[in-house]
Motif scaffolding. Structure first.
Motif, short mmCIF file in Angstrom:
data_model
loop_
_atom_site.label_atom_id
_atom_site.label_comp_id
_atom_site.label_asym_id
_atom_site.label_seq_id
_atom_site.Cartn_x
_atom_site.Cartn_y
_atom_site.Cartn_z
N ILE A 290 -52.53 -4.68 -10.60
CA ILE A 290 -53.32 -4.30 -11.78
C ILE A 290 -53.98 -2.95 -11.50
O ILE A 290 -54.53 -2.73 -10.43
CB ILE A 290 -54.38 -5.36 -12.11
CG1 ILE A 290 -53.69 -6.68 -12.46
CG2 ILE A 290 -55.28 -4.90 -13.26
CD1 ILE A 290 -54.63 -7.86 -12.62
N ASN B 128 -58.16 -6.01 -9.23
CA ASN B 128 -56.84 -6.08 -8.61
C ASN B 128 -56.89 -6.98 -7.37
O ASN B 128 -56.69 -6.52 -6.25
CB ASN B 128 -56.37 -4.67 -8.25
CG ASN B 128 -54.92 -4.61 -7.84
OD1 ASN B 128 -54.11 -5.42 -8.27
ND2 ASN B 128 -54.60 -3.64 -7.01
N SER C 129 -41.01 -0.01 -10.71
CA SER C 129 -42.17 -0.59 -11.38
C SER C 129 -41.88 -0.84 -12.86
O SER C 129 -41.23 -0.04 -13.52
CB SER C 129 -43.40 0.30 -11.21
OG SER C 129 -43.18 1.59 -11.75
N ARG C 130 -42.36 -2.00 -13.33
CA ARG C 130 -42.22 -2.38 -14.74
C ARG C 130 -43.59 -2.76 -15.26
O ARG C 130 -44.23 -3.68 -14.74
CB ARG C 130 -41.34 -3.62 -14.89
CG ARG C 130 -39.91 -3.47 -14.67
CD ARG C 130 -39.19 -4.76 -15.00
NE ARG C 130 -39.89 -5.94 -14.45
CZ ARG C 130 -39.48 -7.18 -14.56
NH1 ARG C 130 -38.37 -7.46 -15.19
NH2 ARG C 130 -40.15 -8.18 -14.02
N LEU D 87 -45.94 -4.73 -17.33
CA LEU D 87 -45.76 -6.08 -17.87
C LEU D 87 -46.67 -6.38 -19.06
O LEU D 87 -46.23 -6.95 -20.05
CB LEU D 87 -46.04 -7.12 -16.79
CG LEU D 87 -45.12 -7.08 -15.58
CD1 LEU D 87 -45.60 -8.08 -14.52
CD2 LEU D 87 -43.70 -7.36 -15.99
N ASP E 194 -44.62 -9.94 -6.52
CA ASP E 194 -45.97 -9.36 -6.50
C ASP E 194 -46.29 -8.65 -7.80
O ASP E 194 -45.44 -8.01 -8.41
CB ASP E 194 -46.09 -8.36 -5.35
CG ASP E 194 -45.81 -8.99 -4.00
OD1 ASP E 194 -46.24 -10.15 -3.79
OD2 ASP E 194 -45.16 -8.34 -3.16
N LYS E 195 -47.57 -8.73 -8.18
CA LYS E 195 -48.07 -8.04 -9.37
C LYS E 195 -49.28 -7.21 -8.98
O LYS E 195 -50.01 -7.57 -8.08
CB LYS E 195 -48.40 -9.04 -10.46
CG LYS E 195 -47.16 -9.74 -10.98
CD LYS E 195 -47.47 -10.65 -12.14
CE LYS E 195 -46.20 -11.14 -12.77
NZ LYS E 195 -45.63 -12.31 -12.14
N GLU F 206 -50.97 -4.44 -15.93
CA GLU F 206 -50.33 -5.09 -14.79
C GLU F 206 -48.86 -4.65 -14.73
O GLU F 206 -48.20 -4.53 -15.75
CB GLU F 206 -50.40 -6.60 -14.98
CG GLU F 206 -49.78 -7.40 -13.86
CD GLU F 206 -49.90 -8.89 -14.11
OE1 GLU F 206 -50.57 -9.56 -13.32
OE2 GLU F 206 -49.33 -9.37 -15.11
N PHE F 207 -48.39 -4.38 -13.50
CA PHE F 207 -46.97 -4.10 -13.31
C PHE F 207 -46.44 -4.88 -12.13
O PHE F 207 -47.20 -5.41 -11.32
CB PHE F 207 -46.70 -2.59 -13.16
CG PHE F 207 -47.09 -1.97 -11.85
CD1 PHE F 207 -46.22 -1.97 -10.76
CD2 PHE F 207 -48.30 -1.32 -11.70
CE1 PHE F 207 -46.57 -1.37 -9.56
CE2 PHE F 207 -48.66 -0.71 -10.51
CZ PHE F 207 -47.79 -0.73 -9.43
N ASP F 208 -45.12 -4.98 -12.07
CA ASP F 208 -44.46 -5.59 -10.92
C ASP F 208 -43.40 -4.64 -10.39
O ASP F 208 -43.24 -3.53 -10.91
CB ASP F 208 -43.89 -6.97 -11.26
CG ASP F 208 -42.73 -6.94 -12.24
OD1 ASP F 208 -42.36 -5.86 -12.74
OD2 ASP F 208 -42.16 -8.02 -12.52
N TYR F 209 -42.72 -5.07 -9.34
CA TYR F 209 -41.68 -4.28 -8.69
C TYR F 209 -40.57 -5.24 -8.28
O TYR F 209 -40.51 -5.69 -7.15
CB TYR F 209 -42.27 -3.57 -7.47
CG TYR F 209 -41.39 -2.52 -6.85
CD1 TYR F 209 -40.33 -2.88 -6.01
CD2 TYR F 209 -41.62 -1.18 -7.05
CE1 TYR F 209 -39.53 -1.92 -5.41
CE2 TYR F 209 -40.84 -0.21 -6.44
CZ TYR F 209 -39.80 -0.59 -5.63
OH TYR F 209 -39.01 0.36 -5.02
#
Length: 155
Positions: free
Chosen positions: A55, A93, A144-145, A147, A52-53, A44-47
């Protein structure tokens, strides 16, 4: 007309750069975690600052290891997610009408601006993706990170 030609040349150059930036799919890492060989993994990442997340799935053991290295802090440079979007929902997702092609998904440190967009912006402009917006369907959300690793979907 000159501006249109220049814009098109710029877009083509950007797509070519993205294609070259993708690691060779056939390349396998020598040091692959035994857990990665068991099958697919989901991350999973977010911005930020958006809540918002997103997958995505990885199938390549070397890419799975790289994602886990990002999460553990062992990888500090190539930490942002990139890949080619697929314009259909995936069961893992929920809430989004697109996902990333696992074969094209990789990680980057820096990328060109033409492929940057937030998760919500891609969703809201999905019908335009692949043209002037996200040429070739390449998406590289700069902010993007990664998580966490998430459990595989059941059912």
């Amino acid at each position: 007309m000159r501006r249109t030609i220049t814009t098109r040349i710029g877009i083509l150059a950007a797509v070519a750069m993205l294609a070259l930036a993708q690691p060779a799919a056939a390349k396998q890492a020598d040091d692959v975690s035994p857990r990665a060989a068991d099958g697919d993994a989901y991350f999973e990442f977010d911005y930020p600052p958006a809540p918002d997340k997103f997958i995505f799935k990885l199938s390549d053991p070397a890419k799975i290891k790289q994602a886990r290295d990002i999460l553990s802090g062992a990888e500090r440079d190539r930490t942002h997610v990139m890949g080619r979007i697929v314009k259909r929902p995936a069961p893992y997702n929920p809430g989004w009408d697109f996902t990333l092609d696992p074969a094209s998904t990789s990680f980057f440190e820096v990328a060109i601006e033409v492929c940057d967009a937030s998760i919500r912006y891609v969703e809201d402009h999905l019908d335009e993706a692949g043209g002037a917006f996200l040429p070739g369907g390449h998406w590289c959300p700069w902010g993007s990170r990664l998580l966490r690793e998430v459990h595989a979907p059941t059912g």
